[in-house]
Design a protein around this motif. Structure first.
Motif, short mmCIF file in Angstrom:
data_model
loop_
_atom_site.label_atom_id
_atom_site.label_comp_id
_atom_site.label_asym_id
_atom_site.label_seq_id
_atom_site.Cartn_x
_atom_site.Cartn_y
_atom_site.Cartn_z
N LEU A 56 -108.32 28.94 -24.16
CA LEU A 56 -109.61 29.06 -24.81
C LEU A 56 -110.36 30.24 -24.21
CD1 LEU A 56 -110.97 25.40 -25.07
CD2 LEU A 56 -109.35 26.60 -26.55
N GLN A 57 -111.18 30.88 -25.04
CA GLN A 57 -112.03 31.94 -24.53
C GLN A 57 -113.48 31.63 -24.88
OE1 GLN A 57 -113.00 35.53 -26.95
NE2 GLN A 57 -110.80 35.53 -27.36
N GLN A 58 -114.38 32.03 -23.97
CA GLN A 58 -115.80 31.98 -24.25
C GLN A 58 -116.22 33.37 -24.72
OE1 GLN A 58 -118.55 31.55 -20.95
NE2 GLN A 58 -119.82 30.14 -22.14
N ARG A 59 -116.79 33.43 -25.91
CA ARG A 59 -117.14 34.71 -26.51
C ARG A 59 -118.21 35.42 -25.70
NH1 ARG A 59 -116.14 35.53 -31.89
NH2 ARG A 59 -118.30 36.06 -32.44
N TYR A 69 -120.14 30.96 -27.12
CA TYR A 69 -119.48 29.75 -27.62
C TYR A 69 -118.00 29.81 -27.24
CZ TYR A 69 -123.37 28.23 -30.61
OH TYR A 69 -124.59 27.78 -31.08
N TRP A 70 -117.41 28.64 -27.02
CA TRP A 70 -115.98 28.56 -26.75
C TRP A 70 -115.21 28.61 -28.06
CZ3 TRP A 70 -113.64 29.08 -22.16
CH2 TRP A 70 -114.46 29.00 -21.02
N SER A 71 -114.05 29.27 -28.01
CA SER A 71 -113.26 29.45 -29.22
C SER A 71 -111.78 29.51 -28.87
CB SER A 71 -113.72 30.72 -29.95
OG SER A 71 -113.29 30.72 -31.29
N TRP A 147 -112.69 32.36 -19.62
CA TRP A 147 -111.50 31.83 -20.28
C TRP A 147 -110.93 30.70 -19.44
CZ3 TRP A 147 -106.87 32.14 -17.60
CH2 TRP A 147 -106.85 33.01 -16.50
N ARG A 148 -110.14 29.85 -20.08
CA ARG A 148 -109.47 28.76 -19.34
C ARG A 148 -108.29 28.22 -20.14
NH1 ARG A 148 -114.18 24.21 -19.73
NH2 ARG A 148 -115.25 25.90 -18.65
N VAL A 155 -109.19 19.53 -25.08
CA VAL A 155 -109.79 20.27 -26.20
C VAL A 155 -110.32 19.28 -27.24
CG1 VAL A 155 -109.40 21.95 -28.03
CG2 VAL A 155 -108.28 22.24 -25.81
N ARG A 165 -121.05 23.69 -28.63
CA ARG A 165 -120.58 24.70 -27.68
C ARG A 165 -119.32 25.42 -28.16
NH1 ARG A 165 -119.22 21.88 -22.46
NH2 ARG A 165 -118.70 24.01 -21.85
N VAL A 166 -118.84 25.08 -29.37
CA VAL A 166 -117.60 25.66 -29.88
C VAL A 166 -117.83 26.27 -31.26
CG1 VAL A 166 -116.06 24.15 -28.56
CG2 VAL A 166 -116.89 23.40 -30.78
#
Length: 197
Positions: A56-59, A69-71, A147-148, A155, A165-166
């Motif tokens: 996942l990445q946080q924009r 937001y996480w995406s 990122w994580r 998820v 948050r997504v």
């Protein structure tokens, strides 16, 4: 001085399409996202490990739509004259400094408004890949704040417990991956992960 280059530009032309992915024209990225948005070609990538974790990445906080937001692992737009295959591998290298074997799963159309700031209105192609763990990546800070690697079950919980948050496309794509494409993802072989540096 950062070794990462800026890879997104407000004036880059996006490919406008109809619902069947036929090209109808071109518009700058900034204009294509104004108001209710113009339907344009896009893609999303999900990278999994053999341990059923997904990247996942946080924009970036500088993004005009859904900042911080996480995406999903990576998402963007093909450029004029570029195939989907060329675009997805280019963007993996630009955002994560890696490349991987990718498999196309499906295409869908959606529209999502971000308050008065604009909208995403995309015909989005979803790709998945599996990579060996542990994986070393090098994120582009102009695109990604954090990122994580997250277990798939976590998820599911993130989306259920913190939907604010997504990103909306990530939620739609993830739910379909979990409901319709688990067997295809499980069958992927982890390979092709290389440093693009």
């Amino acid at each position: 001085m950062s070794k990462h280059k800026t890879v997104s530009f407000d004036n880059e032309p996006l490919i406008l399409v109809d619902g069947e992915d036929n090209v109808t024209g071109y518009e700058t990225k900034v204009n294509a996202h104004l108001g209710d948005g113009l339907l344009h070609r896009a893609f999303s990538i999900f990278l999994f490990t053999e341990n059923d974790e997904v990247l996942l990445q946080q924009r970036s906080g500088k993004k005009p739509l859904w900042p911080l937001y996480w995406s999903n692992s990576c998402c963007s737009h093909p450029r004029r004259g570029e195939t989907y295959e060329q675009a997805v591998h280019r963007r993996l290298r630009e955002e994560l400094a890696v490349d991987a074997d990718l498999k196309f799963l499906y295409r869908f159309q959606y529209q999502a408004l971000f308050g008065d700031s604009g909208a995403e209105r995309e015909l989005c192609s979803v790709f998945v890949g599996k990579v060996p763990a542990p994986v070393r990546i090098d994120v582009n800070p102009s695109e990604i704040a954090a990122w994580r690697w997250m277990p798939s079950a976590d998820v599911d919980r993130l989306i259920a417990e913190a939907p604010d948050r997504v990103t909306p496309w990530f939620v739609m794509e993830w739910q379909r991956l979990r409901n319709e494409f688990r067997a295809e993802i499980d069958a992927l072989r982890p390979r092709g992960m290389i440093s693009a540096a």
